[in-house]
Design a protein around this motif. Structure first.
Motif, PDB file in Angstrom:
ATOM      1  N   ALA A   1       1.758   1.630  -3.483  1.00 11.21           N
ATOM      2  CA  ALA A   1       0.592   2.018  -4.294  1.00 11.21           C
ATOM      3  C   ALA A   1       0.370   3.521  -4.194  1.00 11.21           C
ATOM      4  N   ILE A   2       0.524   4.057  -2.965  1.00  4.61           N
ATOM      5  CA  ILE A   2       0.330   5.496  -2.800  1.00  4.61           C
ATOM      6  C   ILE A   2       1.381   6.263  -3.590  1.00  4.61           C
TER       7      ILE A   2
ATOM      8  N   LYS B   1       3.049   5.239  -6.221  1.00  2.00           N
ATOM      9  CA  LYS B   1       2.798   5.098  -7.655  1.00  2.00           C
ATOM     10  C   LYS B   1       1.652   6.004  -8.091  1.00  2.00           C
TER      11      LYS B   1
ATOM     12  N   PHE C   1       0.816  -1.218   0.000  1.00  2.00           N
ATOM     13  CA  PHE C   1       0.000   0.000   0.000  1.00  2.00           C
ATOM     14  C   PHE C   1       0.846   1.262   0.000  1.00  2.00           C
TER      15      PHE C   1
END
Lengths: 198, 572, 231, 114
Positions: D49-50, D52, D46
Motif C-alpha cells: 500500500a505504501i 502504491k 501495508f
C-alpha cells in the motif's frame, strides 16, 4: 465591458503572483491535501489502535467483501489513470480530449459508488450495521468519509470538464486530478485496513 | 498621483456598490476582516455576560442574579461550558487570526487582496452559520450543552447522561463548522503569504505578525484534523447512537480526550502567536526600536509551534493515562517554556535603548508582557506532573489559563485595535478614554484572578456551581475571595463601556489622520487610511526589513519598507 | 507552603508540597527579576525630548548574549524542575508501595461507593463494609485503591491528600495513599460529570486504629446481621 | 513562472506502464494472505500500500517534478499523525499498563443468518 461584469471578472493581482514558483491554485490544493492527511490520519490512526486492542475485530473484519474491495481498488486506479491522461491532454491545450478523460474518471467514481452501495446493502442485510460493533462504526464512517470525498470530487470534476470542453480554465484539470489521486491514495490504505488484514 | 494600469484593482475600487455587496457579501479582505472582528466583539459581550452570571452565582450562591435570575445547576453548567467555548472559538480565533489575518496580511505583504477572495467570503459565511448555531444551542429544549468545553464522553456522547439532547449535538456541530471555516481561512492565509508577496518582500522582511499568523494557521491545520475526525465520531454517537466512545461496547473515552487535547493544546499557541506578533509590531513602533533578534524570535515561534504538538497529554496527567507517559509529557511541556521565555526576553530586550512613548497601544503591549509572564510562570506548576495532581481542575488552572488567554485575547486584541484603528477607519481613537479603559481593565483583571489562584491552591475545584456541600472548601475567607473576584469582574465589564463609546464615537468623530499617523515602517501604512478596495494607489515594492527604526545618520528615525534607498521622506 | 491554605494529611501531600515550594521559589525569582528588568527598562528609556533611540539589531553574538544567557539559565532551571517532578510523580503515582489494605472506589452519577475490606483486611470477603459517600481509613496505613466508574468520567479528588485520579468507565485504575493525620475532610468529584457534579461530596474520616476498629465492628455487625437475615 | 514552462515542456512518462505496475502490485497484495503467514500478509498488504500510494503521489500527482518542499509539507503532516499515534497508543491500544487495565467487554454475538 460594463462595470458589473468588470467586478465579477475581477481577479486580484495577488492571485496571479507566484513568489514560490508554484502557481497559487496548485499550492492551495497541496495545503488542502495536507489538512486532509491529518483528518484521515486521525480517523485511521484511531481505528488501528482499537483494531490492535480488540482481538475480536479480526473476526468482524472477515465479513467484509474482499472481492468488492479489490474491484473498487482497480476501479479507482483506472479512474486515476484517466485523470492523469486528462491532465496530459489539458497541457497539450486539447480541451475536448481532457473533458472526455474526465468523463471516464467520473464514470469510475460512479462505478465505485455503485459497488460500495451493493456492498453496504449486503452487509446491512446480514446484520452488520453501524451499531453492531465499533469495528463496523469505523468501517462505515471511514469508508463513508472517503465516499463523500469521491462524490465531492465527481461534482467538481463535472464542472471542470464542462469548462474544459469549451477550452476554459484548463489548468483546473490538473488540480482536480491531484485531488482525485489523493482520494485514490487514501483508498489504497483503506483497502488493506478493512479488506485484507483479517 | 500616479495610477497603475486601470485593468486591475484601481478601476474596480471605484465601481459603484450597494450596501449589501459592499459590507455583507464583500470579497474585500478588509471588510471580511472587520466582519470577523465585529462578530468576535459581539460574541465577547455574550461571553462576558455569561461570566458575570456565573461569577455572581459563585459569590452569592442561590441568590437571584440581577438581569438574569436564579441560576440552576443545569444553567450554570451550560454557562461555563459556553463561556469557554465562545471565548476561545468565537472570540479569540475570529478576532486574532481571522480578523487580524484578513485585515493585515494583504496590506502588510503589499498586495491588493487575498489570493482567493471568494473562498475568504465563504469562510466567513461558514463561520457566521456556526455563530448562529451556537446561539441557537443555548435556547433549545434542555438548554445549552453543559459538559465543559472539553466535552469528555461518555457525558457528552449521550443525552442519557448530559440531559441536553439538542444542546450537545448543536454545540459540536457549531464547533466543527467553525473548524472548517478556519481551515479554509488558514489555507488562504498561507498561500497568500507564500505566493502573493510584493517584489522585494523576502522571507526575512515579512513583519513578525504576518509570520505569526501563518505559523498559527499551520499549527491549527496540523492539529485540528484528528479532532475533526473525532467530532464526526462523537456527533454520530450523539445523534444516531454509535458507540465510538462507549467503553461498554469497546470504544474508549480516553481516545476523545487525546484527540481533543492533540488539538486543544496547540490551539493555545494558535492564538498566542498572533498576539505576540501584534506586541512585536507595537513595541517596535512606540519604542522606535528595531526588533531585537528578528531571526531568533522567528525561530522561537517555529520551535513553539512544533513542540506544541508534543505536549498535549499534560492536560490528562490524572485522566487515567499511563503514568510513564506522563514523564515524557512533563519533559516536553517544560521544554516549551524555553522558546516562549526566549521570545519574551527578546521583547524585553527590544525596549533597551528605546524612546518609549506611552500611547494606548503601547500600554496594552507592555501589559501583555507583564501579565503573560504571570501566566507563563504559573504554567510551570501545571506542567510539572506531580504538582498537577493537586492543582488539576482547581481554580489555579482557571487563573493560570486566564492569565495566558486574557493577555492574548483581550489585551493583545486591544493593542491591535487601538494600533490599527487609524488604518481601519482613517481616524484616531481618543487617548484619554483609551487610557481610562486600559487601567479600568488591567487592574480589575488582576483582582479577579489573583484571588482565584488562592482559592485554587486552597483546593476549590472548578465547574462546581455551589460549594455549600463541601464544608472544607467553603470557608468564609474563600467566600470573601470569590466576592472580590466577582466585584472586580463587574468593574472590569463596566469599563468596557468606555471602550465601546470610544470605538464607535471615534469611528465617526475621531481626529482624521493621514496614511501613517504612527510613523511606522510596515507596508500597511503606505496605503491610504482607510485603504480602498485594492489597497494601494501604486502597488509597493519592498527595499528593507520592517523594523528599521532609529537608523543612525538619517534625519528620520524610521525608514518605511517601500521607500527606495535613495529617497527621503519629507520631514513629518 | 501549601499547608498554610489547606492541611496536608498524607505522605504524598508532603512530597507534592515540597515540589510546589521548589517551583514557587524558582519561578518566583525568575518572575521578580524579569519584571524588575522589564519595568526598569520601561522607566529608563521613556521618551525624552531630543533623545533618539539606539539602533540595535540583536543579531551579533555580543548582543544576543543578553537573551541567550537567560535562555541557558531557563534550560538549567527546567532540568532541575523536570528532575523534581519526575521523582515526586514516581513516588506518588507510578510506584505503589506494598499496601496494607485495598479499598474499592466506584463512582457514578452522582455518588461515591466505597468498599472497605473489613477486619480481615481482604476485599471480596463477607465482612466487607460498603458505604456511600463516606470513606473511613486508619491513620498510618498504606492503602491501595481500585477506582472504576459506572457511567461517565468522574475524578476522585481528596485535597488534603493532594490526591486526584479520574475514574474512567471501562478501565480500572489503581493508586495509593497513606494518611498521616486524623480528622474529617472533603472528598470531591473534580471532573465535570453532569447536572449533579456539585452534589458529589463525600466525607473522609481518618481515624486512629482504635476508632477505626470500633467503626468496623459496628458496621460488620450490621453487615453480618443483614447477610444473616437475607440467607 | 519558470516551473510552468518546465511543466509544459517536459515529456510525460508512460502513464499506462505505471498503471500496469500498480495493477500488478494490487494482485500481489491480494495473493499475500494466501501464504497464511501473518508477517507476509502484513508486508504484502501495508508495504505494498505504501509503495502504491508513493507511486500515485510521485507520478500521477507529479510530486516527482514538483518543488521539493511540497513533499516536506505532506511528510510533516504525516509526522504529526505519527506523533499523535505514538502518544495515544499506549493508552488506547494496550490492554493494560502501569496501575491500570481495561475492563473486559463482551464481543457481539455472530449475526443470525437468514
Amino acid at each position: 465591458m460594463s462595470h458589473a461584469a468588470d467586478v465579477r471578472a475581477h481577479v486580484p493581482i495577488a492571485t496571479g503572483r507566484s513568489a514560490t514558483g508554484i502557481p497559487t491554485a496548485r499550492l492551495a490544493v497541496w495545503w488542502v491535501l495536507a489538512s486532509e492527511i491529518v483528518i484521515f490520519g486521525g480517523l485511521i490512526g484511531s481505528y488501528v489502535m482499537l483494531r490492535l486492542h480488540h482481538p475480536h475485530w479480526a473476526e468482524e473484519a472477515s465479513h467484509t467483501n474482499t472481492v468488492a474491495g479489490a474491484f473498487n481498488t482497480f476501479v479507482l486506479l483506472t479512474s486515476s489513470l484517466a485523470a492523469v491522461l486528462a491532465h496530459q491532454a489539458a497541457e497539450a491545450r486539447n480541451g475536448p480530449r481532457a473533458a472526455r478523460f474526465l468523463g471516464l474518471t467520473i464514470l469510475g467514481g460512479l462505478v465505485f459508488l455503485m459497488v460500495k452501495s451493493f456492498e453496504w446493502s449486503n452487509e446491512i442485510a446480514h446484520g452488520f450495521t453501524i451499531f453492531r460493533d465499533v469495528f463496523w462504526s469505523y468501517y462505515y464512517v471511514t469508508c463513508g468519509l472517503h465516499g463523500l470525498h469521491v462524490i465531492v470530487g465527481m461534482v467538481i470534476m463535472g464542472i471542470v470538464a464542462a469548462d474544459a470542453r469549451r477550452g476554459r480554465n484548463l489548468h483546473r484539470v490538473e488540480l482536480i486530478g491531484i485531488y482525485w489521486h489523493f482520494v485514490d491514495a487514501v483508498w489504497i490504505f483503506l483497502f488493506p485496513l478493512f479488506y485484507i488484514a483479517k | 498621483m500616479s495610477m497603475p494600469a486601470p485593468a486591475h484593482g484601481a478601476a474596480v475600487a471605484h465601481a459603484p456598490e450597494s450596501f449589501w455587496s459592499r459590507y455583507v457579501f464583500s470579497t474585500d479582505h478588509k471588510v471580511i476582516g472587520l466582519q470577523y472582528m465585529f462578530t468576535g466583539m459581539a460574541m465577547a459581550l455574550i461571553g462576558g455576560f455569561m461570566a458575570y452570571v456565573f461569577r455572581m452565582q459563585l459569590a452569592f450562591p442561590g441568590q437571584s442574579v440581577p438581569l438574569y435570575g436564579l441560576v440552576t445547576a443545569r444553567e450554570y453548567n451550560a454557562l461555563i461550558t459556553n463561556h469557554g467555548s465562545i471565548m476561545i472559538f468565537w472570540v479569540s480565533m475570529p478576532v486574532l487570526i481571522a480578523g487580524l489575518g484578513n485585515f493585515l496580511i494583504p496590506l502588510m505583504i503589499g498586495c491588493d487582496d487575498m489570493v482567493f477572495p471568494r473562498l475568504n467570503r465563504l469562510s466567513y459565511q461558514i463561520f457566521f452559520v456556526s455563530v448562529v448555531i451556537i446561539l441557537i444551542s443555548l435556547v433549545v429544549p434542555g438548554g445549552g450543552f453543559g459538559g465543559a468545553w472539553t466535552a469528555y464522553p461518555p457525558l457528552s456522547a449521550s443525552a442519557h447522561y448530559n440531559h441536553t439532547p439538542w444542546g450537545a449535538p448543536l454545540w459540536l456541530l457549531a464547533v466543527a463548522l467553525e473548524f472548517v471555516a478556519f481551515l479554509l481561512g488558514g489555507i488562504n492565509f498561507t498561500v497568500t503569504v507564500m505566493n502573493a508577496r510584493a517584489p522585494g518582500m523576502t522571507a526575512m522582511r515579512i513583519p513578525i505578525v504576518v509570520w505569526m499568523i501563518v505559523i498559527a494557521s499551520l499549527v491549527f491545520m496540523g492539529s485540528v484534523g484528528p479532532l475533526i475526525a473525532g467530532a464526526v465520531m462523537l456527533f454520530l454517537d450523539q445523534t444516531v447512537g454509535t458507540q465510538f466512545f462507549d467503553p461498554k461496547a469497546g470504544g474508549d473515552p480516553l481516545l476523545w480526550q487525546h484527540l481533543f487535547w492533540f488539538f486543544g493544546h496547540p490551539e493555545v499557541y494558535v492564538v498566542l502567536l498572533p498576539a505576540t506578533g501584534v506586541v512585536a509590531e507595537v513595541l517596535t513602533v512606540f519604542a522606535r526600536k528595531k526588533l531585537f533578534a528578528y531571526k531568533t524570535i522567528l525561530g522561537t515561534a517555529i520551535a513553539t509551534g512544533i513542540i506544541s504538538f508534543f505536549v498535549w497529554a499534560h492536560h490528562q496527567f490524572v485522566a487515567g493515562i499511563d503514568p510513564r507517559m506522563a514523564h515524557l509529557f512533563t519533559i516536553t511541556t517544560l521544554l516549551i517554556s524555553i522558546p516562549v521565555a526566549e521570545m519574551l526576553f527578546a521583547f524585553i530586550a527590544t525596549l533597551y535603548g528605546g524612546s518609549i512613548e506611552f500611547a494606548t497601544p503601547m500600554l496594552w503591549a507592555l501589559a501583555f508582557i507583564a501579565e503573560f509572564l504571570i501566566g507563563g510562570v504559573t504554567g510551570i506548576f501545571l506542567g510539572a506532573n506531580a504538582t498537577d495532581i493537586y492543582l488539576h481542575d482547581t481554580y489555579f488552572v482557571v487563573a493560570h489559563f486566564h492569565y495566558t488567554f486574557f493577555p492574548i485575547a483581550i489585551i493583545g486584541t486591544f493593542a491591535a485595535i487601538t494600533y490599527w484603528f487609524p488604518k481601519m477607519f482613517g481616524r484616531r481613537m481618543s487617548e484619554t478614554l483609551g487610557k481610562i479603559h486600559f487601567w479600568g481593565t488591567v487592574i480589575p483583571f488582576n483582582l479577579i484572578f489573583i484571588p482565584l489562584f488562592l482559592t485554587g491552591v486552597a483546593g476549590q475545584h472548578r465547574r462546581i456551581y455551589s460549594y455549600e456541600n463541601f464544608p472544607q472548601l467553603s470557608t468564609p475567607w474563600l467566600n470573601h475571595l470569590a466576592v472580590i473576584a466577582t466585584v472586580a469582574l463587574i468593574v472590569m465589564l463596566a469599563f468596557q463601556v468606555v471602550f465601546l463609546v470610544n470605538f464607535f464615537w471615534s469611528m465617526r468623530h475621531g481626529e482624521e489622520v493621514g496614511a501613517n499617523p504612527w510613523n511606522a515602517n510596515t507596508l500597511e501604512w503606505a496605503a491610504p487610511s482607510p485603504p480602498p478596495h485594492g489597497n494601494f494607489v501604486t502597488m509597493p515594492a519592498v527595499y528593507r526589513g520592517p523594523y528599521e527604526y532609529g537608523v543612525p545618520d538619517r534625519d528620520l528615525d524610521y525608514w518605511p519598507q517601500h521607500v527606495p534607498n535613495q529617497e527621503e521622506l519629507p520631514r513629518a | 507552603m501549601l499547608e498554610w491554605l489547606i492541611p496536608a494529611a498524607s505522605t504524598s501531600a508532603d512530597e507534592i508540597d515540597w515540589l510546589f515550594a521548589v517551583i514557587f521559589y524558582t519561578v518566583g525569582v525568575w518572575f521578580v527579576v524579569a519584571q524588575g528588568i522589564f519595568f526598569g527598562l520601561i522607566f529608563k528609556f521613556r521618551r525624552r525630548p531630543g533623545v533618539r533611540s539606539l539602533y540595535v539589531a540583536g543579531e551579533t553574538k555580543d548582543e544576543k548574549r543578553w537573551i541567550s544567557w537567560p535562555h541557558y539559565a531557563v534550560i538549567a532551571c527546567d532540568v532541575v524542575l523536570i528532575a523534581g517532578a519526575i521523582a515526586v510523580w514516581r513516588d506518588v503515582k507510578q510506584v505503589i508501595p506494598p499496601p496494607d489494605e485495598t479499598i474499592r472506589v466506584i463512582a457514578q452519577q452522582w455518588a461515591w461507593t466505597f468498599v472497605h475490606p473489613g477486619p480481615d483486611r481482604q476485599l471480596d470477603t463477607p465482612d466487607d463494609v460498603v458505604t456511600v459517600n463516606e470513606l473511613h481509613v486508619r491513620n498510618g496505613t498504606t492503602y491501595e485503591f481500585e477506582l472504576t466508574s459506572q457511567d461517565v468520567v468522574h475524578s476522585f479528588s481528596i485535597p488534603v491528600f493532594r490526591l486526584k485520579q479520574d475514574a474512567v468507565p471501562g478501565r480500572m485504575i489503581k493508586g495509593w495513599f497513606r494518611p498521616t493525620k486524623t480528622g474529617t475532610f472533603d472528598i470531591a468529584c473534580a471532573e465535570m460529570c453532569g447536572l449533579g457534579h456539585a452534589l458529589m461530596p463525600a466525607a473522609l474520616h481518618i481515624e486512629s486504629a482504635e476508632e477505626h476498629a470500633a467503626w468496623l465492628g459496628e458496621h460488620t455487625a450490621v453487615a453480618a446481621a443483614a447477610a444473616g437475615s437475607r440467607s | 513562472m519558470s516551473s510552468e514552462a518546465v511543466h509544459a515542456d517536459r515529456a510525460h512518462p508512460s502513464y499506462v506502464r505505471i498503471y500496469l505496475a500498480l495493477l500488478v502490485l494490487l494482485a500481489i497484495s491480494l495473493l499475500g494472505p494466501m501464504f497464511g503467514h501473518p508477517i507476509v500478509t502484513l508486508v504484502t498488504a501495508f508495504g505494498i500500500a505504501i509503495v502504491k500510494a508513493t507511486m500515485v503521489a510521485a507520478y500521477f500527482m507529479h510530486l516527482n517534478i514538483e518543488e521539493r518542499y511540497v513533499w516536506y509539507i505532506l511528510f510533516v503532516m504525516l509526522g504529526f499523525v505519527l506523533v499523535m499515534f505514538a502518544g495515544i497508543a499506549p493508552d488506547v491500544m494496550l490492554p493494560a499498563g502501569q496501575n491500570w487495565l481495561h475492563l473486559p467487554i463482551t464481543p457481539p454475538a455472530p449475526p443470525v443468518h437468514h
